[in-house]
Design an enzyme around this catalytic site. Structure first.
Site, PDB file in Angstrom:
ATOM      1  N   ASP A 163    -131.471  19.502 -51.597  1.00  0.00           N
ATOM      2  CA  ASP A 163    -130.132  19.983 -52.510  1.00  0.00           C
ATOM      3  C   ASP A 163    -130.875  19.074 -54.309  1.00  0.00           C
ATOM      4  O   ASP A 163    -131.896  18.244 -53.615  1.00  0.00           O
ATOM      5  CB  ASP A 163    -128.924  19.029 -52.485  1.00  0.00           C
ATOM      6  N   ASN A 219    -117.802  12.533 -45.861  1.00  0.00           N
ATOM      7  CA  ASN A 219    -116.650  13.580 -45.988  1.00  0.00           C
ATOM      8  C   ASN A 219    -117.151  15.287 -44.679  1.00  0.00           C
ATOM      9  O   ASN A 219    -116.751  15.972 -44.173  1.00  0.00           O
ATOM     10  CB  ASN A 219    -116.209  14.494 -47.240  1.00  0.00           C
ATOM     11  N   HIS A 268    -120.054  16.484 -44.741  1.00  0.00           N
ATOM     12  CA  HIS A 268    -121.015  17.052 -45.662  1.00  0.00           C
ATOM     13  C   HIS A 268    -122.349  17.117 -45.147  1.00  0.00           C
ATOM     14  O   HIS A 268    -122.444  15.970 -45.032  1.00  0.00           O
ATOM     15  CB  HIS A 268    -120.654  17.220 -47.865  1.00  0.00           C
ATOM     16  N   GLU A 279    -119.851  21.097 -49.179  1.00  0.00           N
ATOM     17  CA  GLU A 279    -118.534  20.184 -49.153  1.00  0.00           C
ATOM     18  C   GLU A 279    -117.549  20.314 -47.930  1.00  0.00           C
ATOM     19  O   GLU A 279    -117.220  21.860 -47.765  1.00  0.00           O
ATOM     20  CB  GLU A 279    -117.927  20.221 -50.364  1.00  0.00           C
TER      21      GLU A 279
HETATM   22  C1  GLP Z   1    -125.348  12.733 -50.673  1.00  0.00           C
HETATM   23  C2  GLP Z   1    -126.860  14.242 -50.636  1.00  0.00           C
HETATM   24  C3  GLP Z   1    -126.744  14.423 -48.915  1.00  0.00           C
HETATM   25  C4  GLP Z   1    -126.807  12.782 -48.073  1.00  0.00           C
HETATM   26  C5  GLP Z   1    -125.274  12.317 -47.979  1.00  0.00           C
HETATM   27  C6  GLP Z   1    -125.924  11.114 -47.050  1.00  0.00           C
HETATM   28  O1  GLP Z   1    -124.432  12.986 -50.838  1.00  0.00           O
HETATM   29  N1  GLP Z   1    -126.543  14.799 -50.967  1.00  0.00           N
HETATM   30  O2  GLP Z   1    -127.901  15.232 -48.584  1.00  0.00           O
HETATM   31  O3  GLP Z   1    -126.637  13.443 -46.554  1.00  0.00           O
HETATM   32  O4  GLP Z   1    -125.638  11.855 -49.817  1.00  0.00           O
HETATM   33  O5  GLP Z   1    -125.841   9.834 -47.936  1.00  0.00           O
HETATM   34  P1  GLP Z   1    -126.045   8.925 -47.798  1.00  0.00           P
HETATM   35  O6  GLP Z   1    -127.171   8.624 -46.472  1.00  0.00           O
HETATM   36  O7  GLP Z   1    -126.506   7.360 -48.556  1.00  0.00           O
HETATM   37  O8  GLP Z   1    -125.569   8.029 -46.988  1.00  0.00           O
END
Ligand code: GLP
Length: 251
Positions: A74, A142, A144, A149
């Protein structure tokens, strides 16, 4: 500790450092068994330790990135690649600039694209025609995966998405202020992710314990996007003790 939960191989590691080492081992096994693997990379705080370990392994010649092709999950939209908050910048800074991956084998959705729908369509085609051997995932608070989402359809392809309030809040920690966080993104869809041959999801921290429990024990529902992983034939999940605390109470 290793357990099988609803079709998923779950490893619960002592701490974040061990989680990072375990995840790097899974990626190393993939790279060594297929040196021309297509690997789907993820951003966020969680994979940083794993990427550090891969950089060490590459320096010590335990893994070779020269045949690897990278497809990122992404990217924020719109965002300049040169912006230090872009995922393009993140991946180069945290991994690609420090290993022997070929620069023309790096594919990340283009946050600078003028025609966003065309960019998504072309990225999807590219990922699908190449085929991802191992997709790495983090987990949003959440539930995702990528930027899919809650309520995302399981049939979704790469698309442009408006971010949830909770995601913008969670990601604001990387920016100077809430206002600076991009409010939309480009992301592989759930179907794109599910087409990968193997999936590795890493989950760290106490604040993920509740959502982690839902993924492994709850219903398979678009309200918890990562619950779809129960339907994939080859998923490895690596959690640290904090993220796995509620799971451990149930087994
Ligand atoms: C972002 C990314 C996700 C990732 C998520 C969790 O939203 N788009 O791909 O998994 O963050 O991030 P973290 O590892 O900092 O909790």
């Amino acid at each position: 500790m290793q357990i099988d939960l609803n079709n998923i191989k779950v490893f619960i590691e002592e701490d974040y450092d061990k989680l990072s080492k375990k995840c790097a081992e899974v990626i190393k096994a993939q790279m060594n068994s297929k040196p021309d693997s297509n690997i789907g990379f993820a951003t966020g705080g969680t994979p940083v330790g794993t990427y550090k370990e891969l950089i060490r392994m590459n320096a010590e010649k335990e893994v070779d990135f020269s045949g690897i092709t990278a497809f990122n999950l992404d990217e924020y939209y719109p965002i300049l690649k040169s912006d230090s908050q872009s995922y393009d910048y993140f991946m180069k800074d945290n991994l690609f600039n420090h290993v022997n991956i070929k620069k023309d084998r790096l594919f990340i959705p283009n946050g600078e694209a003028k025609d966003v729908d065309l960019e998504c369509e072309e990225y999807e085609k590219h990922v699908m025609s190449a085929g991802v051997d191992l997709q790495i995932l983090g987990l949003g608070l959440n539930g995702h995966i990528g930027f899919n989402e809650p309520e995302s359809v399981f049939t979704g392809k790469t698309h442009h998405v408006n971010l949830d309030e909770s995601t913008i809040n969670a990601n604001a920690r990387f920016f100077n202020s809430y206002e600076e966080v991009p409010k939309s993104a480009l992301t592989m869809g759930i179907k794109t992710i599910m087409m990968a041959k193997k999936i590795l999801i890493m989950i760290s921290g106490e604040n993920k314990a509740e959502i982690a429990e839902k993924i492994f024990f709850g219903d398979i529902t678009p309200f918890v996007p990562a619950s779809v992983l129960q339907l994939h034939p080859d998923v490895t999940a690596v959690l640290d003790k904090e993220a796995g605390s509620r799971i451990m109470k149930r087994i």
